[in-house]
Design a protein around this motif. Sequence first.
Motif, mmCIF file in Angstrom:
data_model
loop_
_atom_site.group_PDB
_atom_site.id
_atom_site.type_symbol
_atom_site.label_atom_id
_atom_site.label_comp_id
_atom_site.label_asym_id
_atom_site.label_seq_id
_atom_site.Cartn_x
_atom_site.Cartn_y
_atom_site.Cartn_z
ATOM 1 N N PRO A 115 0.671 -1.833 -0.457
ATOM 2 C CA PRO A 115 0.039 0.515 0.478
ATOM 3 C C PRO A 115 1.313 1.375 0.243
ATOM 4 N N GLU A 116 2.358 1.154 0.067
ATOM 5 C CA GLU A 116 2.939 2.307 -0.235
ATOM 6 C C GLU A 116 3.209 2.906 -0.589
ATOM 7 N N LEU A 117 2.705 1.820 -2.185
ATOM 8 C CA LEU A 117 2.832 2.275 -3.434
ATOM 9 C C LEU A 117 2.110 3.786 -3.528
ATOM 10 N N VAL A 118 1.073 3.497 -3.002
ATOM 11 C CA VAL A 118 -0.151 4.320 -3.212
ATOM 12 C C VAL A 118 -0.503 5.558 -2.533
ATOM 13 N N ALA A 119 -0.986 4.951 -0.929
ATOM 14 C CA ALA A 119 -0.866 5.376 0.399
ATOM 15 C C ALA A 119 0.464 5.383 0.814
ATOM 16 N N PRO A 120 0.943 5.789 1.208
ATOM 17 C CA PRO A 120 2.178 6.359 2.199
ATOM 18 C C PRO A 120 1.970 6.630 3.441
ATOM 19 N N GLY B 157 -10.785 8.901 11.769
ATOM 20 C CA GLY B 157 -11.036 10.533 11.506
ATOM 21 C C GLY B 157 -10.784 10.864 10.131
ATOM 22 N N ARG B 158 -10.507 9.618 9.674
ATOM 23 C CA ARG B 158 -10.320 9.637 7.681
ATOM 24 C C ARG B 158 -10.439 8.759 6.834
ATOM 25 N N GLN B 159 -10.703 9.110 5.540
ATOM 26 C CA GLN B 159 -11.093 7.662 4.907
ATOM 27 C C GLN B 159 -10.274 8.103 4.022
ATOM 28 N N LEU B 160 -9.503 6.842 2.623
ATOM 29 C CA LEU B 160 -9.365 6.714 1.311
ATOM 30 C C LEU B 160 -9.906 5.986 0.415
ATOM 31 N N VAL B 161 -10.651 6.968 -0.728
ATOM 32 C CA VAL B 161 -11.058 4.937 -1.744
ATOM 33 C C VAL B 161 -9.943 5.760 -3.045
ATOM 34 N N VAL B 162 -9.717 4.923 -3.430
ATOM 35 C CA VAL B 162 -8.846 4.407 -4.178
ATOM 36 C C VAL B 162 -9.436 3.386 -6.117
ATOM 37 N N GLU B 163 -9.601 3.978 -7.253
ATOM 38 C CA GLU B 163 -10.616 3.685 -8.202
ATOM 39 C C GLU B 163 -9.534 3.355 -9.192
ATOM 40 N N ILE B 164 -9.467 2.192 -8.951
ATOM 41 C CA ILE B 164 -7.850 1.823 -10.815
ATOM 42 C C ILE B 164 -8.380 1.585 -12.131
#
Length: 155
Positions: free
Chosen positions: A28-33, A58-65
């Motif tokens: 996951p560090e490749l996209v969201a360190p 307190g945070r969310q990160l959505v990744v769409e490929i």
Amino acid sequence: MATCSDTLAIIRRSRREQRIEDLLAFYPELVAPGWGRPRRQINLGHGNRIDLLFARPGRQLVVEIKRGRVDLAHCLQLERYMKKLARPSAICSGILAGRAIHADAAHWIRHKRGRVVFKQLGRDIPERVVVCCACRKAYDARFPVCPVDGEADRL
């Protein structure tokens, strides 16, 4: 009616996206360190699935490929997902990953003021990685040494 070659082309494209998702879920560090491991294929109902979802307090990160070019429809898809996840106590942001980006999509992202970013596959997100023997971090296979610790030994 779909032909056999049409079906094979669809399978190849979906496997390519799946391979990238596998890579980013495992490293996951490749996209969201700093975000830790994501949840995968989160079902939001009605055929909507988030590829990768990172969460911390307190945070969310959505990744769409996307296997090809990111267009405005993909941006609106990501926005829909982010709205479904929205909570008053959590900030939700997003990453669209693809080979290229259409001008309309780039314009839309600029107006999101950092809440959504585009990352290009092969440039911002490596498609072939190696793992450093010393720190065990994955990095772009095109680099001669690990960018974290300068080690040349790879697994």
